[in-house]
Write an enzyme that holds these catalytic residues in place. Sequence first.
Site, PDB file in Angstrom:
ATOM      1  N   ASP A  12       1.032  -1.136  -0.116  1.00  0.00           N
ATOM      2  CA  ASP A  12       0.119  -0.081  -0.085  1.00  0.00           C
ATOM      3  C   ASP A  12       0.803   1.289   0.107  1.00  0.00           C
ATOM      4  O   ASP A  12       1.708   1.488   0.989  1.00  0.00           O
ATOM      5  CB  ASP A  12      -0.991   0.161   1.424  1.00  0.00           C
ATOM      6  CG  ASP A  12      -1.943  -1.050   1.139  1.00  0.00           C
ATOM      7  OD1 ASP A  12      -2.129  -1.482   0.048  1.00  0.00           O
ATOM      8  OD2 ASP A  12      -2.455  -1.400   2.471  1.00  0.00           O
ATOM      9  N   ASP A 131     -13.426  -5.319  -1.696  1.00  0.00           N
ATOM     10  CA  ASP A 131     -13.321  -5.130   0.178  1.00  0.00           C
ATOM     11  C   ASP A 131     -14.618  -5.359   0.569  1.00  0.00           C
ATOM     12  O   ASP A 131     -15.665  -4.852   0.089  1.00  0.00           O
ATOM     13  CB  ASP A 131     -12.957  -3.649   0.306  1.00  0.00           C
ATOM     14  CG  ASP A 131     -11.710  -3.353  -0.321  1.00  0.00           C
ATOM     15  OD1 ASP A 131     -10.791  -4.150  -0.536  1.00  0.00           O
ATOM     16  OD2 ASP A 131     -11.100  -2.043  -0.493  1.00  0.00           O
TER      17      ASP A 131
END
Length: 252
Positions: A12, A131
């Site tokens: 990330d 997600d």
Amino acid sequence: MGLAKRIIPCLDVKDGETVKGTNFVNLRSAGDPVELGKLYSAQGADELVFLDITASYEKRKTFTDMVTRVAQQVNIPFTVGGGINELSDVERLLYAGADKVSVNSAAIRRPELIEEIANRFGSQVCVVAIDARFDSDGWHCYLKGGRERTELNLFDWAREAQERGAGEILFTSMDHDGVKEGFANKALCHLADSLSIPIIASGGAGKKEDFVNAFTQGHADAALAASVFHFGEISIPELKKYLYNEGINVRL
């Protein structure tokens, strides 16, 4: 034995550095994404994923420059995601050297984007990231890095993504993210058994057994992890040797 199972470190990226949190919050720094990518490539990772987690307009240039640097340093396929809303974004990142792109919120808001990417660049380029969280009324998809709930059911949306031309599904269980107590294997198994495209498991890796379970119980095609690799808790060569000894088909 079928196709080899893949191990995928995920990075990330925020403001040019790798960060990692728990349940999508409390981020801490984990180092230079290009150096980490190079290290993981040398250690035997099968692929890499880089996610621009603050993909606001002005930061995109930083991220695109990083993608170019990664492409010069690593010799394994890598996927990039974050802030991809239209074909020109995909073009920019592929041109910078990425092999695949990952779309999430933009695909939920405008599902035709999946078809556009698949038709223009091929299904193999299009990874649909989902997600999802297990709420009182079942698994629901979330937008904006997990901040906004939708009424979309995880399994329905994954099926639609496949029908529209997605090449892979990257499923992150928000309940399991960063908690290090194993992947959401029941949901993974349901996805893997009901779809024909590969499923990448994400969220929950804490120990080597968790990877075995993602493959054996969750029927995942690949397992993605971040902090266990970034902070040196598990090394990729040691993990692959362990998986091999457990009867999992991996590339050593």
